[in-house]
Design a protein around this motif. Sequence first.
Motif, short mmCIF file in Angstrom:
data_model
loop_
_atom_site.label_atom_id
_atom_site.label_comp_id
_atom_site.label_asym_id
_atom_site.label_seq_id
_atom_site.Cartn_x
_atom_site.Cartn_y
_atom_site.Cartn_z
N ASP A 133 46.86 12.45 5.57
CA ASP A 133 47.72 12.22 6.73
C ASP A 133 47.41 10.84 7.32
O ASP A 133 46.25 10.48 7.51
CB ASP A 133 47.51 13.29 7.80
CG ASP A 133 48.03 14.65 7.38
OD1 ASP A 133 48.93 14.70 6.51
OD2 ASP A 133 47.53 15.65 7.91
N ARG A 134 48.45 10.09 7.63
CA ARG A 134 48.27 8.73 8.13
C ARG A 134 48.48 8.64 9.64
O ARG A 134 48.44 7.56 10.22
CB ARG A 134 49.22 7.78 7.40
CG ARG A 134 48.93 7.77 5.89
CD ARG A 134 49.69 6.72 5.17
NE ARG A 134 49.22 5.38 5.43
CZ ARG A 134 48.17 4.79 4.86
NH1 ARG A 134 47.44 5.46 3.99
NH2 ARG A 134 47.85 3.54 5.15
N ASP A 135 48.72 9.79 10.29
CA ASP A 135 48.93 9.76 11.74
C ASP A 135 48.35 11.00 12.40
O ASP A 135 48.05 11.99 11.74
CB ASP A 135 50.40 9.61 12.07
CG ASP A 135 51.22 10.85 11.76
OD1 ASP A 135 50.78 11.68 10.94
OD2 ASP A 135 52.30 11.00 12.34
N VAL A 136 48.21 10.89 13.71
CA VAL A 136 47.81 12.01 14.54
C VAL A 136 48.67 11.94 15.80
O VAL A 136 48.98 10.86 16.28
CB VAL A 136 46.29 11.97 14.88
CG1 VAL A 136 45.93 10.74 15.67
CG2 VAL A 136 45.85 13.22 15.60
N GLU A 137 49.09 13.10 16.29
CA GLU A 137 49.87 13.17 17.52
C GLU A 137 49.09 13.95 18.56
O GLU A 137 48.55 15.02 18.27
CB GLU A 137 51.23 13.82 17.28
CG GLU A 137 52.18 12.94 16.54
CD GLU A 137 53.61 13.46 16.51
OE1 GLU A 137 53.87 14.57 17.05
OE2 GLU A 137 54.47 12.77 15.96
N GLU B 45 52.46 4.76 19.33
CA GLU B 45 53.72 4.97 20.01
C GLU B 45 53.52 6.03 21.08
O GLU B 45 52.93 7.08 20.81
CB GLU B 45 54.80 5.46 19.04
CG GLU B 45 55.15 4.47 17.97
CD GLU B 45 56.11 5.02 16.94
OE1 GLU B 45 56.60 4.22 16.13
OE2 GLU B 45 56.36 6.25 16.92
N LEU B 46 54.01 5.75 22.28
CA LEU B 46 53.94 6.71 23.38
C LEU B 46 55.36 7.12 23.72
O LEU B 46 56.18 6.26 24.09
CB LEU B 46 53.24 6.08 24.60
CG LEU B 46 53.09 6.96 25.83
CD1 LEU B 46 52.39 8.28 25.50
CD2 LEU B 46 52.32 6.22 26.90
N ASN B 47 55.67 8.38 23.50
CA ASN B 47 57.02 8.91 23.73
C ASN B 47 58.08 8.08 23.01
O ASN B 47 59.15 7.80 23.54
CB ASN B 47 57.33 9.01 25.23
CG ASN B 47 56.40 9.98 25.92
OD1 ASN B 47 56.01 11.00 25.36
ND2 ASN B 47 56.04 9.68 27.15
N VAL C 209 49.40 8.03 16.90
CA VAL C 209 48.52 6.97 16.44
C VAL C 209 48.58 7.00 14.92
O VAL C 209 48.39 8.05 14.31
CB VAL C 209 47.07 7.21 16.91
CG1 VAL C 209 46.15 6.09 16.45
CG2 VAL C 209 47.01 7.39 18.42
N PHE C 210 48.85 5.83 14.29
CA PHE C 210 48.95 5.85 12.83
C PHE C 210 48.61 4.52 12.18
O PHE C 210 48.65 3.46 12.82
CB PHE C 210 50.34 6.31 12.39
CG PHE C 210 51.49 5.44 12.80
CD1 PHE C 210 52.05 4.53 11.91
CD2 PHE C 210 52.04 5.54 14.07
CE1 PHE C 210 53.13 3.74 12.28
CE2 PHE C 210 53.12 4.75 14.45
CZ PHE C 210 53.66 3.85 13.55
N VAL D 196 51.26 -0.35 20.87
CA VAL D 196 50.20 -1.07 20.17
C VAL D 196 50.64 -1.33 18.74
O VAL D 196 51.16 -0.42 18.08
CB VAL D 196 48.87 -0.27 20.15
CG1 VAL D 196 47.83 -0.93 19.26
CG2 VAL D 196 48.33 -0.05 21.55
N ASP D 197 50.44 -2.55 18.26
CA ASP D 197 50.64 -2.90 16.86
C ASP D 197 49.69 -4.06 16.57
O ASP D 197 50.01 -5.21 16.83
CB ASP D 197 52.09 -3.30 16.57
CG ASP D 197 52.36 -3.53 15.09
OD1 ASP D 197 51.38 -3.62 14.30
OD2 ASP D 197 53.53 -3.62 14.72
#
Length: 124
Positions: A21-25, A62-64, A102-103, A69-70
């Motif tokens: 998995d490349r992201d977490v929410e 990403e927030l909502n 976050v990813f 952030v990048d």
Amino acid sequence: MSSNHRSLQDGTTTLPTSSGDRDVEITFDVPGLSSSTFVHTRPYLSYRVAPVGSSGTRLVMELNGTEIVDLSYNTTVNRTMTEIFDHGVLRAGTGGVNTLRVFVPDDEPGSAQISELIVTYTDA
């Protein structure tokens, strides 16, 4: 006006995870969020990032659904980062659920450890 905070994650998550998995929410609420739009009352996110390996990596948050952030990292130096973002990105009120994603993008070779995520905002 006073400020408040929500601790979103105290532990460490490595992205990509061992399962690929490349992201977490992370979902959270912000009780008492102020409706102020003054510049000095903007909310912010604080976090720690530790790039893994020598190939570097890119981290996106990403927030909502809004990218806040990048950043690309080319060394393995641990960093504590702070990102101030616009009013209106956080959802307020009862049932105002916020989602932070976050990813590490699919086309990035490296990985990163993320920890100590805290969002700080102004109270009503």
